[in-house]
Design an enzyme around this catalytic site. Structure first.
Site, PDB file in Angstrom:
ATOM      1  NE  ARG A   1     -12.450  -1.385   5.541  1.00  0.00           N
ATOM      2  CZ  ARG A   1     -13.021  -2.179   4.626  1.00  0.00           C
ATOM      3  NH1 ARG A   1     -12.939  -3.487   4.738  1.00  0.00           N
ATOM      4  NH2 ARG A   1     -13.669  -1.659   3.612  1.00  0.00           N
TER       5      ARG A   1
ATOM      6  NE  ARG B   1      -7.033   7.861  12.167  1.00  0.00           N
ATOM      7  CZ  ARG B   1      -7.798   8.699  11.452  1.00  0.00           C
ATOM      8  NH1 ARG B   1      -9.109   8.618  11.516  1.00  0.00           N
ATOM      9  NH2 ARG B   1      -7.248   9.598  10.672  1.00  0.00           N
TER      10      ARG B   1
ATOM     11  CD  GLN C   1      -2.624  -1.093   2.671  1.00  0.00           C
ATOM     12  OE1 GLN C   1      -2.557  -2.091   3.386  1.00  0.00           O
ATOM     13  NE2 GLN C   1      -3.302  -0.019   3.042  1.00  0.00           N
TER      14      GLN C   1
ATOM     15  CB  ALA D   1      -5.778   7.778   6.585  1.00  0.00           C
TER      16      ALA D   1
ATOM     17  CD  GLU E   1      -0.314   2.871   6.642  1.00  0.00           C
ATOM     18  OE1 GLU E   1      -1.406   2.363   6.973  1.00  0.00           O
ATOM     19  OE2 GLU E   1       0.004   4.021   6.955  1.00  0.00           O
TER      20      GLU E   1
ATOM     21  CB  THR F   1      -3.555  12.173  13.004  1.00  0.00           C
ATOM     22  OG1 THR F   1      -2.809  10.955  13.047  1.00  0.00           O
ATOM     23  CG2 THR F   1      -5.028  11.867  13.189  1.00  0.00           C
TER      24      THR F   1
ATOM     25  CG  PHE G   1      -4.424   4.018  11.703  1.00  0.00           C
ATOM     26  CD1 PHE G   1      -3.519   3.211  11.046  1.00  0.00           C
ATOM     27  CD2 PHE G   1      -3.944   5.161  12.324  1.00  0.00           C
ATOM     28  CE1 PHE G   1      -2.171   3.528  11.006  1.00  0.00           C
ATOM     29  CE2 PHE G   1      -2.586   5.485  12.293  1.00  0.00           C
ATOM     30  CZ  PHE G   1      -1.708   4.666  11.628  1.00  0.00           C
TER      31      PHE G   1
ATOM     32  CG  PHE H   1      -8.008  -5.473   4.445  1.00  0.00           C
ATOM     33  CD1 PHE H   1      -9.124  -4.950   3.814  1.00  0.00           C
ATOM     34  CD2 PHE H   1      -7.604  -6.758   4.108  1.00  0.00           C
ATOM     35  CE1 PHE H   1      -9.811  -5.687   2.858  1.00  0.00           C
ATOM     36  CE2 PHE H   1      -8.280  -7.504   3.151  1.00  0.00           C
ATOM     37  CZ  PHE H   1      -9.390  -6.968   2.528  1.00  0.00           C
TER      38      PHE H   1
ATOM     39  CD  GLU I   1      -9.135   4.146   7.940  1.00  0.00           C
ATOM     40  OE1 GLU I   1      -9.188   5.305   7.487  1.00  0.00           O
ATOM     41  OE2 GLU I   1      -8.295   3.793   8.771  1.00  0.00           O
TER      42      GLU I   1
END
Lengths: 777, 160
Positions: A348, A316, A203, A516, A238, A447, A350, A234, A718
């Site tokens: 997903r 988060r 990703q 995100a 990442e 964020t 996060f 998902f 998400e």
């Protein structure tokens, strides 16, 4: 007349025809170049210990083995950390920090030979005490992997002390394996100079590029990373692909041969990070009407052995510990705990789901305490005028929570069905029912503010065909389809003219992860920006030739009109080329207006919020704990949808994935710190027979994003994941019926049938032990 | 280990390949025959991504040895469409948007076709349980079930 495949249309996934015929090419399907070798990993077999000796001679001597690579063989840094904290070695060298940590790589003529050889390593350890879960980590002094966060508004202590009612509670929230159907893999092909090209299921191609460059000790310009599509991501791709890409690249450069590394599913599950499990401890103060006055909460997370993304994930969680509710006085603290487990990562939502579910549990506790329908308590606490400041001091200005919930209450026939459930349970049978309506409010933007940027590259070829490339990656979510729609709409051409090509770092550089939920928001805008640049050049050229102002040039469905003359698109472009108009442009976008100061805990981290709500009804067999979801109704807000068919698919899929997280998906480590649920035989994601018997999913078609996002749409990846909380709270209600709803059963998650049965037994046995005897007889 | 000469029929075509006797049918299809539509999801027969038919029986090709295909007939996703036309199941999956990442899609289509070959009018419950051996992580299955029901209706000659 409108073009085919413009925005706000139902349109199939751009690869659908290939998907159904088996022709869609995933990384493992790329034809391997002649001479391709295969790498595999040797893994640690203790959760925590010092390596006292490591003998790889049998590995080197195994049939088909070409090379063994250890930390000493890395040209650059032995580190694959995603965040620059240098706390994630590629290979453990001295101290092993989790069971399944890579120790070395072996490269062989075949994948089978490499896997067999890797198992021949002889490694001895001095084992050290390990802490694999939150309780053990706290007992061991609660070491942190990354600095914690506090969100604070008002004065929580006096407000709590003055509240008419107070409840203290805690909730265990389980983790989750991504279970992307396509596991982690990379294929590295060496080039001239220091160059290497990597095909990777990722990703975040830019991060792979950087981590590989560090490990090779070469500049980023020497590394090219490409991904056409993933078989699911998902969040699990990442950062977690970094190690495998590095090994393939290092081996490929060292041996000057292509090298592929594809993990076996069991090793993938043991050695890659998952959703963080949490323990939340909360205290809530509230009035007789159920209105929340103060919330005080601690959020402990199992982060694993290193930081990875645990900082922003636990942040988060706090950002969503309010969900849709106003907390007048509030203090929330994160505790990102180090544990001797694989480093947990993005998944997903996060961290958002783990925060949101606590808000929902708090509301449920209040409702049981006051003997009210939880929906009344929810409504009493929604953000509203004068009550619109979040714990991070962002004002909620786009609130449509009440509208969404009101509509869903009506369309799902909630009130009558809740009464029917109460009536059913009043009969006192073995099968009990529950129903719950839960809302979702989810903040959109990274964020980490700097990630909110994107690039695109649009070429119009002289035959009128259009090629688009952007920084986002396709993992099934339909991102490429949506961006192609934006481009088709911009030029007013049928989407058949538009081709999106593989994401690759040599076309669009410095990209952010496709994460995100931001893929379409960011990359759609960047692609539009590039289209507008080309259109401006074309308009200036055509207007100049016709002696008209640029406004006289209109891109329409019949072609391009200049004054009253309409020219077919392909002819128009051909003429522009012959007259030497530049037909290619880069595009860029950065999200406006967002800012966040982590030190003060104040700012506007989110550009906007997405909203949704769901009602789920369940039946529980109170003698076995087994249950099923009878019906789920969902109303979800995606703003003005770019593609309703794709968005509905995202909502449905996210809900079922969330249901798995809360019901059947149980990660279980044994006392040696070894994950024992490392395959689908023991780790149960939902299957076709598990989903709601009746599943009514609708988009809030009246919604439009109040911010000027791409065509006024909202992110969808998400937010709908958390709609599944209604299943958990419906199960909670079915169990609660056993003692007349006097107690909130406080089901922890995943609420497996085993846990549900234990909750049933607890209610049956606690108030009236004699009844247990009756059942026993 | 010396390789074994396998003669088999794949999607109606006579095919020969050399296989290590330990190799799975899945690996033989992907690595020796070049049919990469069949996917490995777990390698232990639990996810269904590698579903193929062997002499008409639905199997996980990761649990079958390549040499076992000798003298038998293998049907994979690549054989489902004709040169010019998708099979109704494939068409309905596209129409219903019953796919996202697409990785599980070939296995699910092979399994669904195997169901409809045996049972031309399955109930929704039968479809759900028949496909319970095929994991999908993206879609939530509902559109898949709709697509199979719709394809079954079309194959029976009923209006959708």
């Amino acid at each position: 007349m409108s073009i085919k495949g413009g925005v706000h249309q139902d349109l199939i996934h751009d690869s659908a025809a290939k998907h159904v015929s088996g022709r869609a090419e995933y990384t493992d399907d790329i034809l391997e170049p002649v001479g391709t070798l295969h790498a595999y990993l040797g893994f640690s077999t203790v959760a925590h210990g010092r390596i006292t000796s490591i003998d790889l001679s049998a590995v080197r001597a195994a049939p088909g083995v070409v090379e063994v690579i250890t930390a000493d063989d890395l040209p650059g840094e032995n580190d694959v950390s995603a965040n620059g904290m240098h706390d994630e070695p590629l290979f453990a060298t001295d101290e092993v920090l989790f069971w399944g940590q890579p120790l070395f790589a072996v490269v062989a003529e075949t994948r089978d030979a490499a896997r067999r050889a890797a198992a021949l390593a002889e490694v001895s350890y001095d084992t050290l005490p390990h802490a694999t879960d939150i309780a053990a980590s706290r007992a061991a002094g609660a070491p942190l992997v990354t600095p914690p966060l506090t969100l604070k508004r008002g004065a929580v202590k006096p407000a709590m002390a003055a509240a008419p009612h107070r409840i203290k509670g805690q909730m265990e929230i389980g983790g989750q394996d991504h279970f992307y159907l396509e596991g982690q893999l990379s294929l590295a092909i060496p080039g001239e100079d220091e160059d290497v090209r990597i095909f990777c299921s990722t990703q975040h191609p830019t991060e792979v590029q950087h981590v590989v460059a560090h490990a090779l000790g070469v500049p980023a310009h020497s590394v090219t990373v490409t991904v056409r599509r993933m078989g699911g991501g998902f969040g699990g791709k990442e950062t977690q692909m970094n190690a495998f890409a590095v090994i393939a690249a290092v081996a490929a450069k060292r041996l000057n041969r292509p090298v592929k590394l594809r993990l076996d599913r069991d090793d993938d599950m043991s050695s890659t990070g998952k959703r963080h499990d949490f323990l939340a401890e909360y205290e809530v103060g509230f009035d007789d009407e159920g209105r929340i006055l103060a919330v005080d909460g601690d959020f402990f997370a199992r982060c694993g052995f290193c930081s990875d993304l645990s900082g922003p994930v636990t942040d988060r969680a706090l950002f969503h510990a309010d969900n849709a509710y106003f907390y007048p006085d509030v203090e929330l603290r994160s505790h990102p705990l180090m544990t001797h487990t694989v480093s947990n990562t993005a998944f997903r939502g996060f961290g958002g789901p783990q925060g949101l579910i606590v808000a929902e549990r708090i509301v449920e506790e209040i409702a049981y305490h006051l003997g009210r329908d939880a929906l009344e308590v929810r409504r009493a606490n929604f953000y509203g005028p004068g009550r619109d400041l979040t714990p991070y001091h962002q004002q909620v200005t786009d609130n449509i929570m009440a509208e969404v919930v009101d509509e869903l209450v009506a369309t799902s026939n909630y009130a009558a069905r809740r009464q029917a459930v109460l009536d059913w349970n009043a009969k006192g049978g073995i099968i009990r029912k529950g129903i719950a309506l839960t809302p979702v409010k989810f903040g959109i933007s990274f964020t980490a503010t700097w990630f909110n940027q994107a690039g695109a590259l649009v070429h119009v070829y002289s035959d009128g065909s259009i090629q688009v490339n952007h920084g986002g990656t396709e993992m099934g979510q339909g991102l490429h389809t949506k961006v192609a729609q934006v481009v088709a709409e911009a030029f007013q051409v049928d989407i058949d003219r538009v081709k999106i090509t593989a994401t690759t770092t040599d076309k669009v550089p410095n990209t952010s992860a496709t994460a995100a939920s931001s893929g379409t928001d960011l990359n759609g805008m960047a692609a539009l920006n590039a289209c507008e640049a080309i259109k401006a050049r074309l308009a200036a050229w055509a207007a100049d030739k016709a002696g008209l102002p640029a406004e006289a040039v209109v891109f329409g469905t019949e072609g391009v009109s200049v004054g009253d003359k309409v020219t077919d698109w392909a002819k128009f472009i051909g003429a522009a080329y012959m007259d030497r108009v530049q037909l290619s442009a880069t595009g860029f976008y950065k999200t406006p207006e967002i800012h966040w100061n982590r030190d003060t805990g104040q700012g506007r981290p989110f550009y906007y919020f997405a909203y949704g709500a769901s009602v789920s009804e369940v039946s529980v067999d109170t003698l076995t704990g087994e249950y099923r979801v009878e019906r789920t109704d969902i109303l979800h807000d995606v703003g003005k949808s770019l593609n309703p068919a794709i968005d509905l698919g995202q909502v449905e899929g996210a809900f079922v994935q969330g249901m798995g997280w809360l019901t059947t998906e149980e990660l279980w480590w044994d006392d040696k710190g070894r994950l024992r649920t490392h395959a689908p035989s023991t780790y149960k994601i939902p299957v076709a027979s598990d989903i709601p018997r009746e599943f009514n999913v609708k988009l809030a078609s009246w919604s439009e994003n109040r911010e000027p996002t791409i065509k006024r749409s909202k992110a969808v990846g998400e937010p709908p994941f958390m709609l599944a909380v209604s299943v958990l709270e419906a199960l909670n209600m079915a169990v609660a019926s056993l003692d007349g709803y006097a107690n909130c059963p406080k089901l922890d998650t995943p609420a497996t049938p085993e846990r549900v049965l234990m909750a049933c037994e607890a209610l049956r046995s606690a108030p009236a032990p004699a009844k247990v005897l009756e059942i026993g007889e | 280990m010396s390789k074994i000469h396998v003669t088999t029929t794949i999607n109606g075509d006579a095919v020969e390949f050399l296989a290590d006797p330990r190799e799975t049918l899945l690996d033989c299809l992907r690595d020796h025959v070049g049919l990469t539509g069949t996917k490995e999801g777990c390698g232990t027969g639990d996810c269904g991504a590698c579903s193929v038919e062997l002499d008409g029986t639905l199997v996980c090709s990761c649990l079958v040895l390549g040499v076992e295909a000798s003298g038998k007939s293998v049907q994979t996703i690549e054989g489902m469409a004709t040169d010019s036309e998708l099979h109704p199941l494939q068409r309905k999956f596209v129409e219903h948007a019953a796919l996202q990442c697409g990785f599980c899609t070939p296995g699910i289509l092979v399994a669904a076709k195997s169901l409809l070959d045996r049972n031309t009018s399955p109930t929704e419950e039968e479809v759900r349980y028949w496909l319970a051996g095929n994991l999908c992580r993206c879609t939530g299955y509902d559109k898949i079930i709709r697509a199979v029901m719709d394809a079954a209706a079309e194959l029976r000659g009923e209006a959708a």
